[in-house]
Scaffold this motif. Structure first.
Motif, PDB file in Angstrom:
ATOM      1  N   PRO A  79       0.825  -1.213   0.000  1.00 51.88           N
ATOM      2  CA  PRO A  79       0.000   0.000   0.000  1.00 51.88           C
ATOM      3  C   PRO A  79       0.859   1.264   0.000  1.00 51.88           C
ATOM      4  CG  PRO A  79       0.036  -0.968   2.175  1.00 51.88           C
ATOM      5  CD  PRO A  79       0.759  -1.925   1.268  1.00 51.88           C
ATOM      6  N   THR A  80       0.240   2.361  -0.371  1.00 53.58           N
ATOM      7  CA  THR A  80       0.906   3.652  -0.358  1.00 53.58           C
ATOM      8  C   THR A  80       1.169   4.072   1.080  1.00 53.58           C
ATOM      9  OG1 THR A  80      -0.325   4.235  -2.329  1.00 53.58           O
ATOM     10  CG2 THR A  80       0.706   6.023  -1.158  1.00 53.58           C
ATOM     11  N   ARG A  81       2.340   4.636   1.325  1.00 54.20           N
ATOM     12  CA  ARG A  81       2.677   5.084   2.677  1.00 54.20           C
ATOM     13  C   ARG A  81       2.617   6.610   2.756  1.00 54.20           C
ATOM     14  NH1 ARG A  81       8.241   1.907   3.207  1.00 54.20           N
ATOM     15  NH2 ARG A  81       8.412   2.978   1.232  1.00 54.20           N
ATOM     16  N   ALA A  82       2.287   7.077   3.921  1.00 54.53           N
ATOM     17  CA  ALA A  82       2.214   8.531   4.155  1.00 54.53           C
ATOM     18  C   ALA A  82       3.567   9.152   3.885  1.00 54.53           C
ATOM     19  CB  ALA A  82       1.793   8.794   5.582  1.00 54.53           C
ATOM     20  N   PRO A  83       3.635  10.344   3.354  1.00 49.33           N
ATOM     21  CA  PRO A  83       2.556  11.298   3.137  1.00 49.33           C
ATOM     22  C   PRO A  83       1.873  11.149   1.778  1.00 49.33           C
ATOM     23  CG  PRO A  83       4.600  12.390   2.643  1.00 49.33           C
ATOM     24  CD  PRO A  83       4.939  10.966   3.094  1.00 49.33           C
ATOM     25  N   ARG A  84       2.253  10.171   0.984  1.00 52.65           N
ATOM     26  CA  ARG A  84       1.631   9.995  -0.331  1.00 52.65           C
ATOM     27  C   ARG A  84       0.236   9.396  -0.165  1.00 52.65           C
ATOM     28  NH1 ARG A  84       5.639  10.850  -3.967  1.00 52.65           N
ATOM     29  NH2 ARG A  84       7.754  10.396  -3.322  1.00 52.65           N
ATOM     30  N   LEU A  85      -0.622   9.693  -1.121  1.00 54.28           N
ATOM     31  CA  LEU A  85      -1.977   9.160  -1.135  1.00 54.28           C
ATOM     32  C   LEU A  85      -2.140   8.244  -2.334  1.00 54.28           C
ATOM     33  CD1 LEU A  85      -3.914  12.464  -0.366  1.00 54.28           C
ATOM     34  CD2 LEU A  85      -3.351  10.630   1.245  1.00 54.28           C
ATOM     35  N   PRO A  86      -3.052   7.287  -2.246  1.00 55.84           N
ATOM     36  CA  PRO A  86      -3.307   6.415  -3.396  1.00 55.84           C
ATOM     37  C   PRO A  86      -3.835   7.222  -4.582  1.00 55.84           C
ATOM     38  CG  PRO A  86      -4.407   5.581  -1.425  1.00 55.84           C
ATOM     39  CD  PRO A  86      -3.875   6.928  -1.093  1.00 55.84           C
ATOM     40  N   LEU A  87      -3.568   6.736  -5.795  1.00 55.03           N
ATOM     41  CA  LEU A  87      -4.124   7.370  -6.986  1.00 55.03           C
ATOM     42  C   LEU A  87      -5.628   7.120  -7.021  1.00 55.03           C
ATOM     43  CD1 LEU A  87      -1.508   6.288  -9.656  1.00 55.03           C
ATOM     44  CD2 LEU A  87      -1.615   8.439  -8.395  1.00 55.03           C
ATOM     45  N   THR A  88      -6.361   8.045  -7.603  1.00 53.38           N
ATOM     46  CA  THR A  88      -7.815   7.892  -7.678  1.00 53.38           C
ATOM     47  C   THR A  88      -8.310   8.167  -9.089  1.00 53.38           C
ATOM     48  OG1 THR A  88      -8.145  10.196  -7.052  1.00 53.38           O
ATOM     49  CG2 THR A  88      -8.165   8.584  -5.273  1.00 53.38           C
ATOM     50  N   GLY A  89      -9.479   7.668  -9.371  1.00 55.06           N
ATOM     51  CA  GLY A  89     -10.217   7.984 -10.586  1.00 55.06           C
ATOM     52  C   GLY A  89      -9.440   7.912 -11.882  1.00 55.06           C
ATOM     53  N   ALA A  90      -9.518   9.016 -12.635  1.00 52.61           N
ATOM     54  CA  ALA A  90      -8.929   9.069 -13.975  1.00 52.61           C
ATOM     55  C   ALA A  90      -7.411   8.920 -13.944  1.00 52.61           C
ATOM     56  CB  ALA A  90      -9.308  10.373 -14.659  1.00 52.61           C
ATOM     57  N   VAL A  91      -6.762   9.411 -12.900  1.00 56.61           N
ATOM     58  CA  VAL A  91      -5.302   9.297 -12.803  1.00 56.61           C
ATOM     59  C   VAL A  91      -4.910   7.829 -12.672  1.00 56.61           C
ATOM     60  CG1 VAL A  91      -3.281   9.880 -11.428  1.00 56.61           C
ATOM     61  CG2 VAL A  91      -5.027  11.600 -11.834  1.00 56.61           C
ATOM     62  N   GLU A  92      -5.608   7.095 -11.820  1.00 56.89           N
ATOM     63  CA  GLU A  92      -5.316   5.668 -11.660  1.00 56.89           C
ATOM     64  C   GLU A  92      -5.548   4.922 -12.975  1.00 56.89           C
ATOM     65  OE1 GLU A  92      -6.543   1.711  -9.086  1.00 56.89           O
ATOM     66  OE2 GLU A  92      -7.640   3.578  -8.749  1.00 56.89           O
ATOM     67  N   ALA A  93      -6.637   5.225 -13.657  1.00 56.26           N
ATOM     68  CA  ALA A  93      -6.944   4.561 -14.926  1.00 56.26           C
ATOM     69  C   ALA A  93      -5.872   4.848 -15.973  1.00 56.26           C
ATOM     70  CB  ALA A  93      -8.313   5.003 -15.429  1.00 56.26           C
TER      71      ALA A  93
END
Length: 39
Positions: free
Chosen positions: A10-24
């Protein structure tokens, strides 16, 4: 990492997981590169 068969975890702080269109977009680009045989 996971798409290439290498566990990334999993992504570790301070980074956040990618979401929506960016992840796609990242997923599509990664799958294209892997399909072309680049690793």
């Amino acid at each position: 990492m996971d798409l290439a068969g290498r566990p990334g975890g999993p992504t570790r702080a301070p980074r956040l997981p990618l979401t929506g269109a960016v992840e796609a977009a990242v997923r599509a680009a990664t799958e294209k590169v892997l399909a072309e045989g680049l690793r």
